[in-house]
Design a protein around this motif. Sequence first.
Motif, PDB file in Angstrom:
ATOM      1  N   LYS A   1       0.835  -1.206   0.000  1.00  0.00           N
ATOM      2  CA  LYS A   1       0.000   0.000   0.000  1.00  0.00           C
ATOM      3  C   LYS A   1       0.864   1.249   0.000  1.00  0.00           C
ATOM      4  O   LYS A   1       0.574   2.234  -0.692  1.00  0.00           O
ATOM      5  CB  LYS A   1      -0.915   0.005   1.219  1.00  0.00           C
ATOM      6  N   ALA A   2       1.904   1.211   0.793  1.00  0.00           N
ATOM      7  CA  ALA A   2       2.760   2.391   0.898  1.00  0.00           C
ATOM      8  C   ALA A   2       3.431   2.717  -0.437  1.00  0.00           C
ATOM      9  O   ALA A   2       3.706   3.886  -0.732  1.00  0.00           O
ATOM     10  CB  ALA A   2       3.818   2.170   1.984  1.00  0.00           C
ATOM     11  N   GLN A   3       3.664   1.687  -1.236  1.00  0.00           N
ATOM     12  CA  GLN A   3       4.365   1.900  -2.494  1.00  0.00           C
ATOM     13  C   GLN A   3       3.426   2.102  -3.681  1.00  0.00           C
ATOM     14  O   GLN A   3       3.862   2.518  -4.742  1.00  0.00           O
ATOM     15  CB  GLN A   3       5.275   0.704  -2.777  1.00  0.00           C
ATOM     16  N   ASP A   4       2.137   1.771  -3.516  1.00  0.00           N
ATOM     17  CA  ASP A   4       1.216   1.901  -4.653  1.00  0.00           C
ATOM     18  C   ASP A   4       0.973   3.371  -4.943  1.00  0.00           C
ATOM     19  O   ASP A   4       0.507   4.122  -4.069  1.00  0.00           O
ATOM     20  CB  ASP A   4      -0.109   1.203  -4.340  1.00  0.00           C
ATOM     21  N   PRO A   5       1.256   3.818  -6.152  1.00  0.00           N
ATOM     22  CA  PRO A   5       1.117   5.247  -6.464  1.00  0.00           C
ATOM     23  C   PRO A   5      -0.314   5.742  -6.451  1.00  0.00           C
ATOM     24  O   PRO A   5      -0.541   6.955  -6.486  1.00  0.00           O
ATOM     25  CB  PRO A   5       1.737   5.362  -7.857  1.00  0.00           C
ATOM     26  N   ARG A   6      -1.298   4.827  -6.392  1.00  0.00           N
ATOM     27  CA  ARG A   6      -2.692   5.271  -6.318  1.00  0.00           C
ATOM     28  C   ARG A   6      -3.063   5.797  -4.939  1.00  0.00           C
ATOM     29  O   ARG A   6      -4.084   6.476  -4.785  1.00  0.00           O
ATOM     30  CB  ARG A   6      -3.628   4.112  -6.686  1.00  0.00           C
ATOM     31  N   VAL A   7      -2.280   5.435  -3.948  1.00  0.00           N
ATOM     32  CA  VAL A   7      -2.588   5.843  -2.577  1.00  0.00           C
ATOM     33  C   VAL A   7      -2.052   7.257  -2.337  1.00  0.00           C
ATOM     34  O   VAL A   7      -0.868   7.534  -2.540  1.00  0.00           O
ATOM     35  CB  VAL A   7      -1.961   4.860  -1.567  1.00  0.00           C
ATOM     36  N   GLY A   8      -2.961   8.156  -1.908  1.00  0.00           N
ATOM     37  CA  GLY A   8      -2.540   9.509  -1.557  1.00  0.00           C
ATOM     38  C   GLY A   8      -2.505  10.493  -2.706  1.00  0.00           C
ATOM     39  O   GLY A   8      -1.867  11.547  -2.612  1.00  0.00           O
ATOM     40  N   LEU A   9      -3.210  10.206  -3.813  1.00  0.00           N
ATOM     41  CA  LEU A   9      -3.231  11.130  -4.947  1.00  0.00           C
ATOM     42  C   LEU A   9      -3.930  12.436  -4.553  1.00  0.00           C
ATOM     43  O   LEU A   9      -4.940  12.437  -3.857  1.00  0.00           O
ATOM     44  CB  LEU A   9      -3.959  10.489  -6.130  1.00  0.00           C
ATOM     45  N   LYS A  10      -3.425  13.531  -5.091  1.00  0.00           N
ATOM     46  CA  LYS A  10      -3.986  14.851  -4.795  1.00  0.00           C
ATOM     47  C   LYS A  10      -5.368  14.983  -5.414  1.00  0.00           C
ATOM     48  O   LYS A  10      -5.617  14.553  -6.535  1.00  0.00           O
ATOM     49  CB  LYS A  10      -3.068  15.948  -5.330  1.00  0.00           C
ATOM     50  N   ALA A  11      -6.275  15.623  -4.655  1.00  0.00           N
ATOM     51  CA  ALA A  11      -7.654  15.798  -5.118  1.00  0.00           C
ATOM     52  C   ALA A  11      -7.753  16.941  -6.126  1.00  0.00           C
ATOM     53  O   ALA A  11      -6.864  17.796  -6.232  1.00  0.00           O
ATOM     54  CB  ALA A  11      -8.565  16.066  -3.921  1.00  0.00           C
ATOM     55  N   GLY A  12      -8.866  16.945  -6.863  1.00  0.00           N
ATOM     56  CA  GLY A  12      -9.134  18.030  -7.804  1.00  0.00           C
ATOM     57  C   GLY A  12     -10.204  17.625  -8.800  1.00  0.00           C
ATOM     58  O   GLY A  12     -10.481  16.435  -8.974  1.00  0.00           O
ATOM     59  N   TRP A  13     -10.831  18.603  -9.437  1.00  0.00           N
ATOM     60  CA  TRP A  13     -11.868  18.311 -10.447  1.00  0.00           C
ATOM     61  C   TRP A  13     -11.176  17.946 -11.765  1.00  0.00           C
ATOM     62  O   TRP A  13     -11.103  16.785 -12.128  1.00  0.00           O
ATOM     63  CB  TRP A  13     -12.787  19.517 -10.591  1.00  0.00           C
ATOM     64  N   GLN A  14     -10.634  18.945 -12.452  1.00  0.00           N
ATOM     65  CA  GLN A  14      -9.914  18.668 -13.699  1.00  0.00           C
ATOM     66  C   GLN A  14      -8.405  18.681 -13.494  1.00  0.00           C
ATOM     67  O   GLN A  14      -7.657  18.522 -14.465  1.00  0.00           O
ATOM     68  CB  GLN A  14     -10.301  19.678 -14.774  1.00  0.00           C
ATOM     69  N   ASP A  15      -7.969  18.882 -12.267  1.00  0.00           N
ATOM     70  CA  ASP A  15      -6.527  18.951 -12.015  1.00  0.00           C
ATOM     71  C   ASP A  15      -6.085  17.967 -10.943  1.00  0.00           C
ATOM     72  O   ASP A  15      -5.050  18.152 -10.303  1.00  0.00           O
ATOM     73  CB  ASP A  15      -6.118  20.382 -11.628  1.00  0.00           C
ATOM     74  N   ALA A  16      -6.852  16.908 -10.753  1.00  0.00           N
ATOM     75  CA  ALA A  16      -6.457  15.896  -9.771  1.00  0.00           C
ATOM     76  C   ALA A  16      -5.188  15.186 -10.234  1.00  0.00           C
ATOM     77  O   ALA A  16      -4.950  15.020 -11.438  1.00  0.00           O
ATOM     78  CB  ALA A  16      -7.588  14.894  -9.581  1.00  0.00           C
ATOM     79  N   GLU A  17      -4.414  14.759  -9.275  1.00  0.00           N
ATOM     80  CA  GLU A  17      -3.222  13.968  -9.591  1.00  0.00           C
ATOM     81  C   GLU A  17      -3.659  12.581 -10.066  1.00  0.00           C
ATOM     82  O   GLU A  17      -4.706  12.069  -9.656  1.00  0.00           O
ATOM     83  CB  GLU A  17      -2.358  13.852  -8.344  1.00  0.00           C
ATOM     84  N   SER A  18      -2.882  11.967 -10.931  1.00  0.00           N
ATOM     85  CA  SER A  18      -3.234  10.640 -11.456  1.00  0.00           C
ATOM     86  C   SER A  18      -2.046   9.696 -11.386  1.00  0.00           C
ATOM     87  O   SER A  18      -0.886  10.126 -11.247  1.00  0.00           O
ATOM     88  CB  SER A  18      -3.732  10.752 -12.898  1.00  0.00           C
ATOM     89  N   ALA A  19      -2.360   8.414 -11.489  1.00  0.00           N
ATOM     90  CA  ALA A  19      -1.329   7.372 -11.508  1.00  0.00           C
ATOM     91  C   ALA A  19      -1.767   6.294 -12.479  1.00  0.00           C
ATOM     92  O   ALA A  19      -2.972   6.039 -12.648  1.00  0.00           O
ATOM     93  CB  ALA A  19      -1.138   6.779 -10.116  1.00  0.00           C
ATOM     94  N   ALA A  20      -0.808   5.659 -13.127  1.00  0.00           N
ATOM     95  CA  ALA A  20      -1.137   4.627 -14.110  1.00  0.00           C
ATOM     96  C   ALA A  20      -0.079   3.539 -14.088  1.00  0.00           C
ATOM     97  O   ALA A  20       1.091   3.788 -13.751  1.00  0.00           O
ATOM     98  CB  ALA A  20      -1.246   5.224 -15.514  1.00  0.00           C
ATOM     99  N   MET A  21      -0.505   2.341 -14.450  1.00  0.00           N
ATOM    100  CA  MET A  21       0.418   1.221 -14.631  1.00  0.00           C
ATOM    101  C   MET A  21       0.009   0.466 -15.888  1.00  0.00           C
ATOM    102  O   MET A  21      -1.139   0.021 -16.020  1.00  0.00           O
ATOM    103  CB  MET A  21       0.371   0.284 -13.428  1.00  0.00           C
ATOM    104  N   ASN A  22       0.933   0.337 -16.816  1.00  0.00           N
ATOM    105  CA  ASN A  22       0.749  -0.474 -18.025  1.00  0.00           C
ATOM    106  C   ASN A  22      -0.386   0.017 -18.923  1.00  0.00           C
ATOM    107  O   ASN A  22      -0.908  -0.745 -19.737  1.00  0.00           O
ATOM    108  CB  ASN A  22       0.545  -1.957 -17.673  1.00  0.00           C
ATOM    109  N   MET A  23      -0.808   1.270 -18.761  1.00  0.00           N
ATOM    110  CA  MET A  23      -1.737   1.908 -19.681  1.00  0.00           C
ATOM    111  C   MET A  23      -1.498   3.411 -19.597  1.00  0.00           C
ATOM    112  O   MET A  23      -0.966   3.924 -18.612  1.00  0.00           O
ATOM    113  CB  MET A  23      -3.195   1.571 -19.352  1.00  0.00           C
ATOM    114  N   GLU A  24      -1.836   4.096 -20.674  1.00  0.00           N
ATOM    115  CA  GLU A  24      -1.603   5.534 -20.700  1.00  0.00           C
ATOM    116  C   GLU A  24      -2.848   6.267 -21.175  1.00  0.00           C
ATOM    117  O   GLU A  24      -3.606   5.765 -22.013  1.00  0.00           O
ATOM    118  CB  GLU A  24      -0.426   5.877 -21.611  1.00  0.00           C
ATOM    119  N   LEU A  25      -3.024   7.452 -20.605  1.00  0.00           N
ATOM    120  CA  LEU A  25      -4.123   8.311 -21.014  1.00  0.00           C
ATOM    121  C   LEU A  25      -3.704   9.034 -22.283  1.00  0.00           C
ATOM    122  O   LEU A  25      -2.722   9.769 -22.288  1.00  0.00           O
ATOM    123  CB  LEU A  25      -4.430   9.312 -19.898  1.00  0.00           C
ATOM    124  N   VAL A  26      -4.452   8.827 -23.369  1.00  0.00           N
ATOM    125  CA  VAL A  26      -4.090   9.478 -24.634  1.00  0.00           C
ATOM    126  C   VAL A  26      -5.003  10.658 -24.954  1.00  0.00           C
ATOM    127  O   VAL A  26      -4.682  11.468 -25.816  1.00  0.00           O
ATOM    128  CB  VAL A  26      -4.104   8.484 -25.805  1.00  0.00           C
TER     129      VAL A  26
END
Length: 607
Positions: free
Chosen positions: A39-64
């Motif tokens: 859990k401590a290492q998973d980048p999905r944990v603790g992402l910054k909040a926001g409407w259109q500017d929220a922080e994101s994390a991905a593994m083995n896929m990309e937002l195009v």
Amino acid sequence: MTALPISLVRRVVAALCLCTFALGVSLSASAQTMTAGEKAQDPRVGLKAGWQDAESAAMNMELVAHVPRPDGFFNPDDPGDFSYMNSDFAFRGDHLFLGSFHGLQIWNIADPSQPTLRLTLPCPGGQGDVSVHGDLLFMSVEETRGRLDCGPQGVSEVVSDERFRGVRVYDISDVDRPKQVAAVQTCRGSHTHTLVPDVEDDSRVFIYVSGTSQVRPSEELPGCSGRSPDEDPNTSLFRIEVIEVPLDAPQDARIVSTPRIFADATSGDIAGLWPGGPHGEGTQETSTTNQCHDITVYPELGLAAGACSGNGILLDISDPANPKRIDEVIDPNFAYWHSATFNNDGSTVLFTDEWGGGLAPRCRDTDRPEWGANAIFTLEDGELEHASYYKLPAPQTSEENCVAHNGSLVPIPGRDVMAQAWYQGGVSVLDFTDPANPQEIAYFDRGPMNAKRMVMAGYWSVYWYNGYLYASEIGRGLDVFKLTPSEHVSQNEIDAAESIHDEEVNPQLQTRIVWPASFSVARAYLDQLARHEHLTSEQVARVGGEIDQVEQLAARSKGGAAVARLASTAAMVEGEAGVAEAGASPEAARRLRLLAATLRELGGALP
């Protein structure tokens, strides 16, 4: 309380035994539960909040690509406004038809990296799920504010001839000017619907209507009744509606049957499945089975899987106007059976549990991994058997609504891979080729909409379409993803998946995926054999070298030589399949035979 039929009691007991197994051993569930270190290492944990500017994390896929909801389809003062949520969507050609609680959006996706808005059609009424067939589009309307004329003012009267709840039928032959040609009223409205092609008669289609809302007064629509079966055997509860749509006269669409698919086979009691309530100490309180939420049809198999409130059911749809239940299951870990997905050969069915209705945080560290999860069943001889659970492994915050929701298969040959939406838990791609051991292989996630309070958002659904994953984000818009090569999915497997092209894709309608014989498909199978060590590295190199040389021969128009080499290589692979089978390795034998068959088919296709 309605007495439980004996057959259902047997099912409950069996399910409770499975529950005990899951609680005592937790094999598949624990496999999806992170350790504190993970859990401590998973980048999905603790992402910054926001409407259109929220922080994101991905593994083995990309937002195009990401496009926000268009003007008029969101409330700028309240981005989580329920009345404007994006919902489900369908595809035809270069267009994506996106439903919402406020109406329809049509996006041009000819360039998936730059979706462009083609049209908006305001028509409030929720939840606005859509499907398409040729020049027809179907839209679900459930809420009491829905109007026949799509007006934004709603309907305030309890009984009104201006209200519309049911399924709208649009002519979209001119995509820029959709024309409503029919509006079929139903007693509970249409929460979702399922497009059902008639494989025996292509002049018509059927629509299975799943209504989950209150029953309207009979003064508004004659024949509607919200009474219990004891009070009214003709109640509008405990049934679905089946609409027939003549394709050459869609204006004549009408309800042709209201099958009692929850009836007890012996007594005929129309309330024959789960009566609602808990299953015992430490179990979920499961909803009464008087409705279906989703029905996923697989016409080529003549089957449908219904996620029906308190039960998962299997239907024979060989007569699509009159579906008949052939099996049912129950699960003490499920609160609300929500949706279903078959694997490609129909040997596995994945059901989802929408614990909390999609409005609550159900992926917190404290939430049980079997609750709000997928339950995976094997299907053999018309009977479902529980195999495992799968739940989004990364814990989410209390400000993120999160539970299992909609998704589709990713067409990687030889494997059962599915992309799935988890509301604000993001998108998770799982491999359930081994139904007892599902594994996450890719994901994308954003931080919550708001760091201090729950704001409705997240992924309603994610579907594969012609090489890309498209996702409807309730509060943020439309996202487009691509898979990226990894230790879980090779570039050859991605290439093979991208070789599948569809003209139409609809939610809850599955069609058999048939891969064309190609070098990428052959290499995809070979990669799988190497990943699972079903062939030695020397054998993998030899077969890979043969495929490379055959491709080069074919490119030089030396088809005869290429065919001969393919035949020789296929025979070698087939021989290894026999060795694997004799060595009690059926999975290796299966993959080897898939490769051998592809090589032979490829040889037959060469000039």
